[in-house]
Enzyme design. Structure first.
Site, PDB file in Angstrom:
ATOM      1  N   CYS A 135      -2.160   8.170   4.833  1.00 14.06           N
ATOM      2  CA  CYS A 135      -2.237   7.747   3.432  1.00 14.06           C
ATOM      3  C   CYS A 135      -3.608   8.095   2.859  1.00 14.06           C
ATOM      4  O   CYS A 135      -3.801   8.016   1.650  1.00 14.06           O
ATOM      5  CB  CYS A 135      -1.951   6.263   3.281  1.00 14.06           C
ATOM      6  SG  CYS A 135      -2.937   5.263   4.386  1.00 14.06           S
ATOM      7  N   GLU A 148       0.904  -1.154   0.000  1.00 11.10           N
ATOM      8  CA  GLU A 148       0.000   0.000   0.000  1.00 11.10           C
ATOM      9  C   GLU A 148       0.937   1.197   0.000  1.00 11.10           C
ATOM     10  O   GLU A 148       1.688   1.402   0.953  1.00 11.10           O
ATOM     11  CB  GLU A 148      -0.888  -0.081   1.234  1.00 11.10           C
ATOM     12  CG  GLU A 148      -2.001   0.938   1.240  1.00 11.10           C
ATOM     13  CD  GLU A 148      -1.590   2.206   1.946  1.00 11.10           C
ATOM     14  OE1 GLU A 148      -0.899   3.043   1.313  1.00 11.10           O
ATOM     15  OE2 GLU A 148      -1.941   2.356   3.123  1.00 11.10           O
TER      16      GLU A 148
END
Lengths: 508, 508
Positions: B286, B249
């Site tokens: 994020c 990720e």
């Protein structure tokens, strides 16, 4: 002026079928762009519509059953019974996806309703379903002119997922590909859907593979074939500015282990069955038992003796194309010279791309002298490894990833360590059976560790659909802007998981 | 003699905690080899045992709640309330996996009984379940010292799957890592399981990443962090003789679109909320809204004016480490010079790795002049893009893959094309909300198209477990040699799919 090529009948070496026009770079790009344009429309088809499309495709292919059997028999030299059966496998597996899609089984809706008391913080309304990746590129395999070709498992699973498909025809059976393509297209247009959902790309030009893998609109690749081409596709896919997944099934040795107890009970019967499995389809199955492990004792001697007598009478049909035949002969010639390798030969087939079936017998201690012995060789050959029974585990450990592996054991014989070891390598482990024949069903898994497969997915059976979808979650969406499968009313009346409970009811 | 390193308090720039000993290549290799040795034992734990282990780990971490909040606050400069909440998120997500595993939800058993009438050929008995991949390597993230760190979502999902875990600690919070590691190990041994199930690797040596990615016994990698390191891991994993999956990720811009209607209704409120979301955790999420799209009309002017007045008063905590602070300042300096970019600044934080929050405002027509504007910049910054409303779709199309994206619209406003476009890029699409805050639940999806994620999987929520398993099918096996979840008696009493029907009953 367009270039053309012509297929060859492997049984005669003579041309067969119509001249086939090669697709150009511009045509391939245009087909992909056209597929991209209609992908949203295809993705939006309801479970009922998509199932109807799949069933219409199956019916349309079935209506060409005789023509397909005839032309694929001529293009592959596979027996008529085999190709006729393969048409039906192709049709049946498309219908199996239709059944799955009809119930919304491709969407996997999971709904977690908003919960102000959720820990550690309040939960918004979250609704997830699986959505098609977009345009995918499928590469037809040489050895299954129907079931792993234009409308084979890869294409069927991608269409079921809602992805437009651009298929690269295998140049060994282009006329078969064309008939299937026309049948599929007829069904698509009869269902009122755009024909751009499905495109066939023909050609012998190796650049076509590059065009398909590099096109920025392609979102995934499905491939069944050699490790050489599979690895090329993976490399091309990874070098893209946006890498894409390659679901490559790259073949396998599918080792079969015979315990001394199994052979004491029925060495003769098993020897014949092992040879039948190895020679099925002229040894051109990705599930061929390419390695056969037998004890280096009297029971093993009996097995080998039976192989020798049975095999010496076996003759198989010609190989699928000149390249396969050439590589087979080269491999056989090379392995035959290896130290400690004994060669048993069957009956030569002098027609077309016919070859002489060849079985190798080698002691486990000598295997390390020849890397080739633990690699896949397409065609009528297997390697019989003789090993002390107490080294079977070591033999299994030395194997690379496999699609399948089998154990033949005696009554009540238990081999937990060997089974455990084989499950580390193979996606399917078989007890008292052979790896050839792969049922298309929900529980099936046709995939194994690298280099058998490029991912932990199956290319056969219902789960193969999930290679071509990705999850999307909608957070706090107004009900009327959600995809239908996630709306409160459950308009598709499908099973969903709502707050952890399976239900096909509406949400109040 | 072993090398050591010391953590730094980002709020002061001073050393904090104990000297941490760097692991050597030999130690890393030995830990992986030790984990490999016990992997079968761990894989064989029953659903009850594995759930008990996960709950024990959660309890053990919770018992260190105060100590963990204290040390992670010192090592990250994140507020006490945030890190205290994060301990509980970590604990709660491990417990959620325990609940899943207790019901056998990780095994997904599918059983198709033998059927002599199956078409096109008789079907053998096929029984499939999901089995752990083996030893996996997890890389802790800098920005979630608990929930995405040593015992965060990646580790929890891998342990729930039955994979031994070797975690690379993040060198910015090594003392926090150590406390978590000791809590986990205590729980493992208290459950009578081998401590080799879980290993912590400490160090600032960049070679450690290579050692972990290249070790032949590592079967998969879980990573949350920068695109730079994520892409390095993917490259290393692909160059191995046996490539392995990397579930990376790699961050995201998470564009938030405001329609004119939304802003006419409440520009002031939304401007403040957008800034709060962008500055949360000092902009080190994020899921930070790194791109904010507003109309180039009066409603957009009102939004910008409110941003300007609100933002000018905002001050945020220091950044997590020197590298992040340095890269932030470099990026801000570079973007500030770009043509057509207007800079709004908040209040400078002079302490430690403190910085000045900076928002950029730019016309869509000028974005093409500076590539950096469409890249992620960790820290308290966002880019506000002003575009005519009829170009929102074009803006969305120009974005690369995203973890999340959001739309703020007016009452009853419908935007099917924009929603559809965003679902092509983002794994989560939010209506009238912001991308920060990610619930850990079954419906969650934290993953998006490249470069947000390296695969179509989620790293948050229950489905993240399925990254670390692979299917194995047993064909025609004697009942007593099947894994328990596939035996007729259904000894785990879990839900299975038998001949297409869900059932928790035994098979007669």
């Amino acid at each position: 002026m367009s270039k053309t090529f012509t297929a060859t009948n492997p049984a005669t070496g003579q041309a067969v079928g119509n001249p086939i026009t090669e697709h150009s770079f511009e045509e391939v790009s245009a087909a992909i762009a056209a597929a991209e344009k209609i992908k949203a429309k295809f993705a939006a088809t309801t479970p009922t519509q998509r199932a109807a499309l799949l069933n219409a495709i199956a019916d349309s292919i079935e209506s060409e059953k005789e023509a397909l059997a005839q032309i694929s028999h001529l293009e592959t030299a596979l027996p008529m019974a085999r190709v006729t059966g393969e048409v039906m496998r192709t049709v049946i597996q498309i219908r199996a996806f239709a059944e799955l899609v009809k119930t919304g089984g491709h969407l996997l809706p999971i709904i977690d309703l908003a919960d102000p008391n959720f820990q550690p913080v309040a939960r918004p309304d979250l609704r997830k379903s699986q959505q098609p990746l977009g345009v995918v590129s499928i590469f037809a395999a040489s050895n299954f002119p129907l079931a792993f070709s234009v409308a084979g498992g890869d294409s069927a699973s991608a269409l079921a997922a809602g992805c437009p498909v651009v298929v690269k025809a295998h140049p060994s059976h282009p006329n078969t590909c064309q008939v299937v393509y026309e049948a599929v297209t007829k069904a698509i247009t009869a269902q009122g859907l755009p024909k751009e959902i499905f495109t066939l790309v023909q050609g012998v030009n190796p650049e076509i593979t590059h065009w398909l893998a590099k096109d920025p609109l392609i979102t995934a690749i499905g491939f069944t074939g050699s490790g050489l081409v599979g690895k090329l596709l993976i490399k091309l896919a990874q070098e893209r500015p946006v890498p894409i997944p390659v679901f490559a099934e790259m073949g396998s040795l599918n080792p079969v282990f015979f315990t001394p107890t199994a052979l004491v009970e029925k060495a003769d019967e098993l020897a014949k069955a092992a040879m039948d499995s190895a020679l099925l389809g002229s040894g051109q199955f990705c599930t061929k038992p390419g390695i056969i492990v037998v004890p280096n004792d009297a029971s093993g001697d009996k097995f080998i003796a039976q192989v020798q007598s049975y095999f010496s009478e076996q003759k198989v049909g010609p190989l699928l194309n000149k390249g396969i035949a050439t590589r087979f002969i080269e491999a056989i010639t090379s392995i035959s010279k290896a130290k400690g390798v004994k060669v048993l030969t069957g009956v030569n087939n002098p027609d077309g791309y016919g070859v002489t079936p060849s079985i190798f017998v080698v002691d486990w201690a000598d295997v390390k002298n020849h890397d080739d012995l633990l690699e896949e060789h397409f065609g009528p050959t297997s390697v019989i490894i003789r090993a002390p029974f107490d080294q079977y585990l070591a033999v299994a450990k030395a194997m690379s990833g496999q699609l399948a592996s089998a154990i033949h054991a005696g009554n009540d014989e238990k081999l937990p360590e060997l089974v455990s070891q084989l499950t580390q390598k193979a996606g399917r482990v078989i007890w008292n059976g052979f790896p050839t024949s792969v049922s298309v069903t929900a529980a099936q898994n046709h995939g194994g560790q690298w280099p058998a497969s490029s991912s932990h997915t199956t290319s056969v059976g219902l789960d193969s659909l999930f290679r071509f979808v990705r999850p999307v979650v909608y957070q706090n969406f107004p009900d009327n802007q959600l995809p239908a499968e996630l709306q409160n009313a459950n308009p598709y009346a499908i099973e969903r998981v709502v707050n952890g409970v399976r239900s096909n009811k509406a949400i109040n």
